[in-house]
Design an enzyme around this catalytic site. Structure first.
Site, PDB file in Angstrom:
ATOM      1  NE  ARG A  15      13.165  76.789 -31.969  1.00 27.88           N
ATOM      2  CZ  ARG A  15      11.933  76.359 -31.616  1.00 27.88           C
ATOM      3  NH1 ARG A  15      11.623  76.290 -30.266  1.00 27.88           N
ATOM      4  NH2 ARG A  15      10.952  76.213 -32.254  1.00 27.88           N
ATOM      5  CB  THR A  81      12.907  81.779 -14.843  1.00 24.35           C
ATOM      6  OG1 THR A  81      12.895  80.484 -14.240  1.00 24.35           O
ATOM      7  CG2 THR A  81      12.847  81.594 -16.351  1.00 24.35           C
ATOM      8  N   GLY A 104       8.627  88.548 -22.040  1.00 23.05           N
ATOM      9  CA  GLY A 104       8.467  89.405 -22.979  1.00 23.05           C
ATOM     10  C   GLY A 104       8.277  88.799 -24.424  1.00 23.05           C
ATOM     11  CD  GLU A 154       9.951  71.848 -15.436  1.00 21.18           C
ATOM     12  OE1 GLU A 154       9.790  71.821 -16.682  1.00 21.18           O
ATOM     13  OE2 GLU A 154       9.469  72.779 -14.608  1.00 21.18           O
ATOM     14  CE  LYS A 333       4.826 114.500 -46.579  1.00 23.26           C
ATOM     15  NZ  LYS A 333       5.507 115.502 -46.170  1.00 23.26           N
TER      16      LYS A 333
END
Length: 451
Positions: A15, A81, A104, A154, A333
């Site tokens: 997605r 999982t 993550g 669930e 810089k």
């Protein structure tokens, strides 16, 4: 009891519509995976194991750049999982302690929340992290019996009564390492997806007489990122948190919602940040400084009493000592500016060192690049660089030396010397009028020809 982190990071993230692994998309200039690792860092984990799959090499490189001691293992097939956690088994074969499973793509679990889970682990075999959902939707429900978690149900399998429960499963879980892998061994893929779910270990643990509990956290901590929209929401959450923390620490943000921070930004108390300031990675600003509007800082250090901006840019390697002044449209810089130095207007100082109390005039440029290599400019203390000076590196300007405005300096200037390096001016009386008349005549002929 020692602790290990197992962070699941194998998902493809379709997605996100990206060639990049989902967990490497950035929040506050760090991959979301690094945020998850940072959440667990205060627990001082003995081991950190990242379970990667899609984009394994890129994920491994990002992890090792942040924590060379972390282990990255491959989950060749994504089968749920429990299967993912099992991929960490070999890396934890000789580990005797608790294992916390994080995700993550869920970067905001607070370290305090994980500490609460560790505390709850003392009296329970398994600890699950839950949250009270404003809109429970299709989250898995945590069915509690007093302080014990009796089941994770669930949504598809839940009764109407269970669907009314607002305490939901985050997926984050803690158990003893040996016990967790023993429970995973008993998990079966008896579901429509033919996958092994970590949530199943709760029921297995209960069937074996083990105690299981759930710890609650704020719903915001459990935000999972699955799309670009989620990513933007996560960025907003991070920025709001970070700004609030800075203000609590004594930093003034004049218009907080316009200031953008990085994951590692450090700003000392009594600093004032004006609107529309951007902090890139690796910026430290000491106490009592003033960062003016529309400035951009990255990879730099600003010491006490400094003033930067407006419209200034500090790039990597910019090191400003105390009471340095950097003004409008100035870029610094890879340069060290000693105490009290000033670069107030329209200048570029790169690959340079500037001594204390030196004044750099408007329009000064250190010409540091010859097309192949970079070269250094050294300017001493109490020097004065006249406006529109070009300093062609490598070059050294001595203490208390001066350059005349409009000079192109190609040779070293000794201490206390004045360097003039510009063509002699020639003035032709009356020639300006003649030139204007000639140019106007040419323009008139051109315009008539066009018609």
């Amino acid at each position: 009891m020692s602790t290990a982190l197992v962070i699941l990071a194998a998902g493809k993230g379709t997605r996100m519509n990206s060639d990049m692994p989902k967990v490497l998309h950035q929040i506050a200039n760090a991959p979301m995976l690094i945020h998850a690792m940072r959440s667990g860092a205060p627990l001082d984990p003995e081991r950190t194991v990242i379970v990667a799959g899609h984009g394994f090499d890129a994920v491994k490189a990002a992890v090792e750049d942040y924590d060379p001691e972390a282990t990255v293992v491959l989950q060749e097939e994504q089968k749920g999982t429990a299967h993912a956690v099992d991929a960490a088994r070999a890396a934890l074969a000789d580990f005797d302690g608790d294992v916390i499973v994080l995700f993550g793509d869920t970067p905001f679990v607070r370290s305090e929340t994980l500490e609460n889970m560790v505390a709850a682990r003392k009296d329970n075999a398994v600890v699950v992290l839950g949250f009270e959902a404003a809109d429970p939707g299709k989250y898995g429900r945590l069915v509690m019996d007093g302080d014990q978690l009796s089941a994770i149900v669930e949504y598809a399998d839940a009764t109407d009564e269970q669907r009314a429960i607002t305490f939901c499963n985050s997926g984050v879980m803690l158990a003893g390492g040996e016990e967790m892998f023993a429970l995973i061994d008993a998990v079966e893929a008896n579901n429509a997806q033919d996958e092994y779910y970590l949530t199943d270990i709760v029921g297995i643990a209960r069937d074996n007489g083990l105690s299981v509990t759930a710890v609650a956290c704020e719903e915001e901590e459990t935000l999972g990122i699955n799309s670009r929209l989620h990513l933007s929401q996560a960025e907003a959450i991070f920025q709001a948190r970070a700004r609030a923390e800075l203000m609590d620490l004594g930093v003034t943000l004049q218009q907080p919602e316009t200031v953008m921070l990085s994951h590692d930004t450090i700003i000392g108390r009594d600093t004032v940040i004006e609107p529309n300031v951007y902090f890139g990675p690796d910026v430290t600003v000491e106490s009592g400084t003033h960062i003016r509007a529309f400035s951009h800082l990255e990879g730099c250090h600003v010491s006490r009493g400094g003033v930067v901006g407006p419209y200034a840019r500090l790039r990597p390697g910019a090191e400003l000592a105390e009471n340095v002044r950097i003004g409008n449209f100035v870029e610094i810089k890879n340069a060290i500016l000693d105490e009290g130095a000033k670069v107030n207007h329209l200048s570029y100082i790169g690959d340079a060192s500037v001594g204390h109390d030196t004044n750099i005039g408007a329009g000064t440029i250190t010409c540091n690049y010859d097309g192949v290599m970079k070269h250094k400019t050294t300017i001493g203390a109490n020097a004065f660089i006249g406006s529109n000076t070009m300093l062609v590196a490598p070059v050294t300007i001595g203490d208390q030396a001066m350059t005349a405005s409009g000079s192109v300096i190609t040779s070293d200037v000794p201490a206390e010397a004045l360097a003039l390096a510009r063509a002699k001016q020639a003035t032709k009386p009356g020639l300006a009028t003649k030139m204007f008349d000639l140019l106007k005549s040419k323009k008139k002929k051109r315009d008539e020809g066009a018609n």
